[in-house]
Enzyme design. Structure first.
Site, PDB file in Angstrom:
ATOM      1  N   SER A  61       0.811  -1.221   0.000  1.00 40.64           N
ATOM      2  CA  SER A  61       0.000   0.000   0.000  1.00 40.64           C
ATOM      3  C   SER A  61       0.845   1.273   0.000  1.00 40.64           C
ATOM      4  O   SER A  61       0.443   2.299  -0.561  1.00 40.64           O
ATOM      5  CB  SER A  61      -0.903   0.014   1.238  1.00 40.64           C
ATOM      6  OG  SER A  61      -1.793  -1.062   1.174  1.00 40.64           O
ATOM      7  N   ILE A 134      -3.335  -4.642   7.438  1.00 36.30           N
ATOM      8  CA  ILE A 134      -3.825  -5.375   8.607  1.00 36.30           C
ATOM      9  C   ILE A 134      -2.899  -5.063   9.785  1.00 36.30           C
ATOM     10  O   ILE A 134      -1.674  -5.200   9.673  1.00 36.30           O
ATOM     11  CB  ILE A 134      -3.867  -6.896   8.333  1.00 36.30           C
ATOM     12  CG1 ILE A 134      -4.770  -7.170   7.115  1.00 36.30           C
ATOM     13  CG2 ILE A 134      -4.389  -7.651   9.566  1.00 36.30           C
ATOM     14  CD1 ILE A 134      -4.895  -8.633   6.725  1.00 36.30           C
ATOM     15  N   HIS A 140       3.923  -0.143  12.767  1.00 35.05           N
ATOM     16  CA  HIS A 140       4.072  -0.133  11.317  1.00 35.05           C
ATOM     17  C   HIS A 140       2.769   0.233  10.599  1.00 35.05           C
ATOM     18  O   HIS A 140       2.721   1.058   9.683  1.00 35.05           O
ATOM     19  CB  HIS A 140       4.534  -1.544  10.899  1.00 35.05           C
ATOM     20  CG  HIS A 140       5.225  -1.578   9.602  1.00 35.05           C
ATOM     21  ND1 HIS A 140       4.630  -2.061   8.472  1.00 35.05           N
ATOM     22  CD2 HIS A 140       6.478  -1.203   9.246  1.00 35.05           C
ATOM     23  CE1 HIS A 140       5.483  -1.984   7.473  1.00 35.05           C
ATOM     24  NE2 HIS A 140       6.612  -1.471   7.906  1.00 35.05           N
TER      25      HIS A 140
HETATM   26  C1  DLZ Z   1       5.652  -4.179   5.185  1.00 35.33           C
HETATM   27  C2  DLZ Z   1       4.171  -4.287   5.089  1.00 35.33           C
HETATM   28  C3  DLZ Z   1       3.422  -4.807   6.142  1.00 35.33           C
HETATM   29  C4  DLZ Z   1       4.041  -5.277   7.412  1.00 35.33           C
HETATM   30  N1  DLZ Z   1       2.097  -4.946   6.061  1.00 35.33           N
HETATM   31  C5  DLZ Z   1       1.459  -4.560   4.933  1.00 35.33           C
HETATM   32  C6  DLZ Z   1       0.051  -4.689   4.815  1.00 35.33           C
HETATM   33  O1  DLZ Z   1      -0.660  -5.198   5.694  1.00 35.33           O
HETATM   34  N2  DLZ Z   1      -0.512  -4.264   3.682  1.00 35.33           N
HETATM   35  C7  DLZ Z   1       0.198  -3.681   2.653  1.00 35.33           C
HETATM   36  O2  DLZ Z   1      -0.402  -3.278   1.641  1.00 35.33           O
HETATM   37  N3  DLZ Z   1       1.547  -3.565   2.737  1.00 35.33           N
HETATM   38  C8  DLZ Z   1       2.187  -4.003   3.830  1.00 35.33           C
HETATM   39  N4  DLZ Z   1       3.542  -3.873   3.920  1.00 35.33           N
HETATM   40  C9  DLZ Z   1       4.316  -3.416   2.755  1.00 35.33           C
HETATM   41  C10 DLZ Z   1       4.427  -1.879   2.629  1.00 35.33           C
HETATM   42  O3  DLZ Z   1       3.208  -1.326   2.186  1.00 35.33           O
HETATM   43  C11 DLZ Z   1       5.523  -1.512   1.593  1.00 35.33           C
HETATM   44  O4  DLZ Z   1       5.288  -2.202   0.404  1.00 35.33           O
HETATM   45  C12 DLZ Z   1       6.909  -1.843   2.082  1.00 35.33           C
HETATM   46  O5  DLZ Z   1       7.150  -1.233   3.333  1.00 35.33           O
HETATM   47  C13 DLZ Z   1       7.987  -1.383   1.073  1.00 35.33           C
HETATM   48  O6  DLZ Z   1       7.913  -0.003   0.851  1.00 35.33           O
END
Ligand code: DLZ
Length: 201
Positions: A61, A134, A140
């Site tokens: 995201s 989530i 984070h």
């Molecule tokens: C790292 C991460 C985590 C822990 N959780 C999600 C999530 O629940 N949903 C989501 O869309 N992306 C998550 N990411 C990834 C981050 O959005 C992003 O892609 C990374 O930090 C790299 O920039």
């Protein structure tokens, strides 16, 4: 009777000339896939043509705002290149032709028919950004949710183009599944983002 919560009755508009982008994160794929399918279904139901829906993805995201910005810029470039090449073709013709050359040539071969499902070459009318965050054990979630929400609003205002906020920020997987229409009695919010309960205009 209209439900208390929600956007109310939609006006009807001709959506057949709209070009819409969907950009989605790949994290939490099962939920994301249902949301994207729901958005696509609503777009088609509201009259947007299949060939005018472009779907791209990014890892998470956090990458959505930049992806929206890039996708819109490339659609603008694509559209202006088409206009420029059409204009320069006319300019070339006029600068090289004498008046007699401007008489239309006799048609020897039948022009090939234009395919009716050729995509529109124009900047996107709107971009739907879809992601599912989530909550985990650390902060984070809060940082990504905040940065992504602000980023999407910023690109919307900077570009002057509607960016539909399709970011679910849920406390657990069950909440996400319910909001994607995958259980728990909820409906698929992706359908709303594609215009199910409101209308493109
Ligand atoms: C790292 C991460 C985590 C822990 N959780 C999600 C999530 O629940 N949903 C989501 O869309 N992306 C998550 N990411 C990834 C981050 O959005 C992003 O892609 C990374 O930090 C790299 O920039």
């Amino acid at each position: 009777m209209s439900p208390l919560k929600g956007p109310g009755e939609a006006q009807t508009h001709d959506s057949s000339k709209l070009r819409i982008a969907i950009v989605h994160a790949r994290w939490n794929t099962i939920i994301i896939s249902a949301l994207v399918a729901g958005a696509r279904k609503s777009l088609l139901q509201s009259g947007v043509k299949e060939e005018n829906i472009v779907i791209q993805n990014v890892p998470g995201s956090y990458e959505l705002p930049l992806a929206v910005q890039r996708m819109y810029a490339s659609s603008q470039l694509e559209s202006s290149n088409t206009i420029t090449s059409a204009t320069s073709a006319v300019t070339d013709l006029l600068s090289s032709a004498s008046l007699t050359d401007l008489t239309p040539p006799e048609q020897t071969e039948k022009d090939p028919p234009k395919p009716s499902n050729a995509p529109l070459i124009q900047p996107f009318s709107a971009i739907i950004a879809i992601g599912v965050l989530i909550k985990g054990e650390t902060m984070h979630f809060e940082y990504i949710a905040d940065a992504t929400s602000h980023g999407l609003m910023r690109v919307q205002l900077d570009l002057g183009v509607p960016v539909i906020f399709g970011l679910l920020t849920v406390l657990n997987e069950e909440q996400g599944m319910a909001r994607a229409g995958l259980g728990g009695g909820g409906h698929c919010h992706g359908e709303d983002w594609g215009g199910r309960r409101w209308s493109w205009g």
